[in-house]
Enzyme design. Structure first.
Site, PDB file in Angstrom:
ATOM      1  N   LYS A 262       0.860  -1.183   0.000  1.00 50.58           N
ATOM      2  CA  LYS A 262       0.000   0.000   0.000  1.00 50.58           C
ATOM      3  C   LYS A 262       0.895   1.231   0.000  1.00 50.58           C
ATOM      4  O   LYS A 262       1.934   1.261   0.676  1.00 50.58           O
ATOM      5  CB  LYS A 262      -0.876  -0.020   1.259  1.00 50.58           C
ATOM      6  CG  LYS A 262      -1.906   1.107   1.325  1.00 50.58           C
ATOM      7  CD  LYS A 262      -2.781   0.976   2.583  1.00 50.58           C
ATOM      8  CE  LYS A 262      -3.856   2.058   2.656  1.00 50.58           C
ATOM      9  NZ  LYS A 262      -4.693   1.920   3.867  1.00 50.58           N
TER      10      LYS A 262
ATOM     11  N   SER B  61      -9.624   2.030   3.037  1.00 51.85           N
ATOM     12  CA  SER B  61      -8.725   2.788   2.199  1.00 51.85           C
ATOM     13  C   SER B  61      -7.719   1.939   1.434  1.00 51.85           C
ATOM     14  O   SER B  61      -7.120   2.415   0.474  1.00 51.85           O
ATOM     15  CB  SER B  61      -7.971   3.802   3.058  1.00 51.85           C
ATOM     16  OG  SER B  61      -7.102   3.140   3.956  1.00 51.85           O
TER      17      SER B  61
ATOM     18  N   SER C 177      -9.862  -0.368   7.228  1.00 51.55           N
ATOM     19  CA  SER C 177      -9.268  -0.167   5.900  1.00 51.55           C
ATOM     20  C   SER C 177      -8.573  -1.375   5.295  1.00 51.55           C
ATOM     21  O   SER C 177      -8.228  -1.364   4.120  1.00 51.55           O
ATOM     22  CB  SER C 177      -8.268   1.000   5.938  1.00 51.55           C
ATOM     23  OG  SER C 177      -8.953   2.231   5.905  1.00 51.55           O
TER      24      SER C 177
END
Lengths: 98, 484, 487
Positions: free
Chosen positions: C79, C154, C178
């Site tokens: 990420k 997210s 997330s």
């Protein structure tokens, strides 16, 4: 605590503390957003928490202390390679008046 | 004219003597090239996290014990949020609600000899900011973050001081204490001790505090006195002309000798303190505190008392000699080797400190370590005065030689230079007789009762013996010859 | 070789050992897929083609010599909130579009030490603030199951890239859901470890007391592979837990017989989609059939989790994001006239709308006169929520429920309704407030879209969660379902 009505003045005051510019056209939008979020948040005001200690961190542990040793070498060149503006090792910003 | 009472509280920031920063492993050495000692943590880079230097806790606890304060077994770091270019994260890590040190007090001696107790509110750990350089960058400001993250102990007093003199005495005491304890190197030229003075005035005899101003970053005792006096005068002038004092942060300008409001840092900033989520509460134990106490050196007040008691010194001498640990240690060596505390006190105070003062040296560990004259040599020199080997006058000559590094061992120097005092009456008597014979007029006057002339005769003998004659012996001989 | 991307890490490690193919071939296969398929998905912000191939070659050599670490040559993605040295680490923000991280996050170092190949950096909601991946400076991510749906957020890029077969596994971060919510929306396995189990050093902060990085993978077993490398104490992170890391791969094969699983009544409220309710209850029955003991359990303060979270997280974020000021790194506005102009324009132009909104709410909640009623109150509620869990774990070993109230919603559907977006996290957020570990695993489908099942465990019981999940995945094949990419 009564519900907060987010006024334009409040938006501008908070924006100032946050060092954000909010365009005139956006102030009402932010005020509306904040009002809705705070209304959501204010549900918690009905909860009785009189004897409850605040919980800042989910870890119950205590802070470990580090030995007083210099472990970080000079990496100025590397760090300043990604800086917006430097000169002679200094970071440059518009003139600050004290 | 209204009589005004002055109310002063001090916030003293002292840099702690550590190798590395409070929240990072970057060096705290002074004077490095800009930003070469600012690591990713000090720079507030994305994704970095603070850790806590163990030594800052030792220092803070030692200071707390030194002022008889309560040491909190749990202390918590908080964030103080504000934007400023020398504050790279946009917040300072400090301790607001649960500082390490709470309470305590110090007794300071004022010029008139009276003692005043100043209460300390709290002392907390925090990080120093970087420095802004306004001069050199074509209308821009240069930011050096080497100092960012240097450990500070902020010592906050109650508003207990009533004059600039008291404030300076308090600040000096704190300076002496932190230096004694090794909490700080106390080097004020490097910003190791900086004072913020909260000053207000109120009509004499009233209780309510007046509106205060905070004069920031005063970094010498002289400036502290001037800044407070300026601020007091200014406030009186404002109030007496019907104005009101604004609560504000002011800056002392030593060039103009005035304070002025700071323009950039808003005085009414909302700092939005909250517990620092990247650090956990610090727990220490009573055992830890006891261990720090075991390591603590003798404190200034105790040392002064001991000097008065053990060396029969007066309070003023004891205070001077105990002003730094290094000087006190030096004095005690001189006294031990020389075998006479009072004599040692005299020589260290008058001769050593006089000489150092002429060369603009302060009696720090560094300067006392660097001078040629060792405490041991000075002690030996005094021993030679005591055993009559040399006179006090000759001793000054030897002192000078030792000071300038022309000699290291007083005995060798006395021997090679032939400075041994002449105390032998058989040797001295002919010289005394000669002086009397050559000065009949003075001899007559002496006999008529003008005994002050003794100094003249002794002086003449000393001159002829190049100072080596034992003055005691000479004066006895003069008296014998003139009156018998 | 065309189905390499359907293989789990465990399978790939066997194949690599058997020389069925090399890590270079495997990595090239993924890079090729990314090049062909990702333009339609937008799951990557940065692809590291040459470094990945070079790294794979090095790992092939190590494997030849037999000196290779456990995950040698396995291509994964990070990420883009996780710092990777020498590589742009944007946090999905214009603010950090030019930020080349000068260091690795500890978890990146640990995974590198374990031998992984980094394919690239995945798309995400800006600074991890969002539940749909629509708040990215690099544009939204399309859900591989259906292009008009969001992948969740997210960590939407990591979840979508896994679902699309564009990496073997990925890292994510979870502040309020997330990792788990996008895992549910994309039909993959996502584990949020106990707060402090994985170091936060080098993980760009959103809300420091809630943020936790964890693995996102095709299976629980694969998640165990990653967590084995990622977990552990880090002297650089004072909030990381100084406890030994167990052998997760050994733990997952244990039986779940006799384990007590509590079904959280509050998580089956009126807002829950019927298909999800049915699927999650069916999954619970499956676990029961394998020997688990089901019961009901209550978390009475559940409804207060979102209000408390939307004070605490914005408050911490308002402070954490103050460092983005245009002075030392990141975006700087053009021709600033004064220091204040520099701050305000750099921040206003560098941050997106949702980030600014949360900074404002957080600043408000900490400001004089409101701190007690908002921030302190929220921290008290946080303790109540934490106590709910402690009491529940006196009765049961795991708490079971849905991960999300609905399956993946439509792109644009909630962008104008912040509060509706926030309510997406209703089942996931309390876990972060209490610092507990939780896992989301695929447990069904509704109209062709995956359904996520959430299991919550006691502090540091990641091994147990992975075991229950692994057992379920031995008895089901929802985790093996993949959207049809026609390739």
């Amino acid at each position: 605590m009564p519900p907060i009505t987010v006024t334009q003045d409040l938006v501008l005051a908070v924006a100032e503390l946050s060092q954000l510019n909010i365009d005139g056209a956006d102030i009402d939008g932010y005020a509306a957003d904040m009002t809705k979020v705070l209304a959501l948040v204010e549900q918690m005001h009905g909860v009785d928490t009189s004897d409850i200690a605040p919980m800042s961190n989910p870890t119950d542990a205590s802070q470990q202390l580090r030995a007083d040793e210099v472990t970080e070498p000079d990496q100025r060149e590397r760090f300043q390679a990604i800086a917006p503006e430097t000169d002679g090792g200094f970071y440059l910003v518009p003139r600050v008046v004290e | 004219m209204q009589d005004w009472e002055i109310v002063i509280g001090l916030e003293i920031h002292t840099q702690l003597k550590t190798k590395s920063k409070i929240f990072s492993g970057a060096s705290t050495d002074f004077g490095a090239a800009p930003n070469t000692q600012a690591c990713a943590i000090d720079l507030g880079f994305p994704g970095v996290l603070p850790t806590v230097n163990t030594r800052v806790y030792e220092k803070a606890v030692a200071f707390g014990l030194g002022i008889g304060a309560t040491i909190n077994l749990t202390s918590v770091f908080d964030r103080k949020n504000y934007f400023y270019p020398d504050s790279p994260k946009g917040y300072q890590i400090t301790q607001l609600e649960t500082p390490i040190v709470v309470g305590g007090s110090v007794d300071v001696v004022l010029k008139d000899g009276s003692v005043k107790t100043i209460q300390v509110t709290r002392a907390h750990l925090e990080e120093d900011a970087g420095k802004s350089m306004h001069e050199d960058y074509h209308g821009q400001t240069g930011i050096d973050l080497n100092r960012a993250g240097t450990p500070l102990l902020e010592i906050v007093s109650e508003p207990d001081m009533r004059s600039a003199e008291e404030a300076v005495a308090y600040a000096r005491y704190i300076h002496q204490l932190v230096t004694y304890l090794g909490v700080s190197d106390g080097d004020m030229s490097q910003g190791s001790l900086r004072c913020d003075a909260n000053v207000s005035i109120r009509p004499m005899g009233t209780e309510a505090l007046g509106t205060r101003t905070e004069t920031k970053n005063v970094n010498s005792f002289r400036f502290l006195e001037r800044a407070i006096n300026y601020e007091v005068e200014r406030q009186i002038a404002v109030l007496e002309s019907g104005g009101r004092i604004r609560q504000e942060t002011r800056l002392y300008d030593s060039d103009k000798d005035e304070t002025r409001p700071m323009r950039s840092k808003e005085t009414a900033t909302d700092y939005r303190y909250f517990p620092e989520p990247d650090l956990l509460p610090v727990h220490i134990t009573q055992d830890y505190i006891d261990a720090v106490r075991q390591q603590m050196p003798e404190l200034p007040a105790a040392k002064i008392q001991r000097f008065v008691r053990d060396y029969a010194l007066n309070e003023a001498d004891a205070q001077v000699l105990a002003s730094t640990v290094a000087l006190a240690d030096y004095f005690e060596t001189v006294a031990r080797v020389g075998g006479d505390g009072k004599l040692a006190a005299n020589w260290v105070r008058v001769e050593l400190l006089g000489q150092m003062n002429r060369e603009s040296l302060t009696p720090s560990a560094e300067s006392l370590g660097a001078i040629s004259l060792s405490a041991n040599a000075l002690g030996m020199l005094l021993a030679r005065i005591k055993d009559g080997t040399i006179s006090g006058k000759i001793a000054k000559t030897v002192f000078a030689a030792l000071w300038h590094g022309e000699a290291t061992d007083p005995d060798t120097y006395i021997a090679t230079q032939g400075l041994t005092q002449v105390s032998n009456s058989d040797e001295l008597a002919p010289i005394v007789d000669g002086v009397i014979a050559n000065n009949p007029q003075q001899a007559a006057q002496y006999r008529e009762g003008k005994t002050k002339l003794m100094g003249f005769f002794v002086g003449q003998v000393m001159q002829q013996t190049a100072g080596k004659a034992n003055p005691q012996q000479v004066s006895e001989l003069v008296q014998q010859r003139l009156l018998d | 070789m065309s189905d390499l991307h359907h293989k789990t890490i465990s399978q790939l490690l066997r194949d690599l050992d058997n020389k069925a193919f090399s890590s270079v071939e495997l990595t090239a296969h993924y890079l090729d897929r990314i090049e062909r398929l990702d333009p339609a998905i937008n799951s990557y912000i940065t692809v590291l083609r040459e470094p990945a191939l070079a790294r794979a070659a090095a790992m092939d050599v190590a494997r030849q010599k037999g000196t290779h670490p456990p995950l040698a040559g396995i291509p994964i993605a990070h990420k883009d909130i996780i710092c990777t040295q020498g590589v742009r680490t944007s946090a999905g923000s214009r603010m950090l579009d030019n930020f080349i991280a000068p260091y690795n996050a500890t978890l990146v170092e640990q995974l590198n030490d374990a031998g992984v190949v980094t394919l690239g950096k995945t798309n995400m909601d800006e600074f991890a603030m969002g539940s749909s991946n629509e708040n990215s400076y690099y544009g939204p991510v399309n859900n591989p199951w259906r292009a008009d749906r969001v992948p969740g957020g997210s960590s939407g890029g990591s979840a979508a890239s896994l679902a699309a077969g564009l990496c073997t596994a990925a890292t994510g971060t979870d502040t309020g859901g997330s990792i788990r919510q996008p895992a549910a929306f994309c039909g993959i396995t996502g584990l949020k470890p106990t707060y402090g189990r994985v170091s936060r050093w080098g993980v760009i902060a959103y809300a420091s007391s809630l943020d936790q990085a964890g693995p996102m993978a095709q299976t629980a077993e694969d998640a165990a592979h990653l967590l084995q490398a990622m977990a552990g104490f880090d002297h650089r992170d004072s909030t990381s837990i100084n406890q030994p890391v167990p052998d997760y791969l050994a733990q997952i094969n244990g039986s779940i017989k006799g384990l007590k699983i509590g079904i959280c009544t509050e998580y089956f409220d009126a807002g829950l989609d019927d298909d999800i309710r049915t699927a999650v209850m069916a999954a619970a029955k499956t676990l029961e059939s394998m020997g688990a003991i089901l019961s009901e359990v209550s978390l009475p303060n559940t409804q207060h989790a979102i209000p408390a979270y939307y004070v605490i997280a914005p408050a911490e974020c308002s402070s954490n994001l103050s460092r983005y000021d245009g002075v030392r790194f990141g975006y700087r506005c053009a021709d600033p006239e004064s220091i204040e102009d520099l701050y305000k324009r750099s921040r206003s132009e560098g941050f997106g709308r949702e980030v600014k909104s949360r900074i404002m709410v957080g600043t408000f909640a900490l400001s004089a006169g409101y701190y007690e009623a908002y921030y302190r109150k929220a921290q008290q509620i946080r303790r109540l929520i934490s106590r709910d869990f402690s009491q529940a774990f006196d009765q049961v070993d795991y708490i079971l429920g849905p991960t999300t109230p609905s399956t993946a919603f439509k792109l644009g559907e909630k962008v104008d309704d912040q509060v509706a977006m926030y309510l997406q996290d209703i089942y996931t957020i309390a876990v972060n407030l209490a610092g507990l570990p939780a896992i989301s695993i695929p447990a069904g489908q509704s109209q062709g879209l995956p359904i996520g099942l959430q299991l919550i465990g006691r502090h540091l019981d990641e091994g147990g969660l992975l075991k229950v999940a692994h057992n379920f995945q031995q008895a089901s094949d929802w985790h093996a379902q993949r959207p049809d990419d026609g390739q």
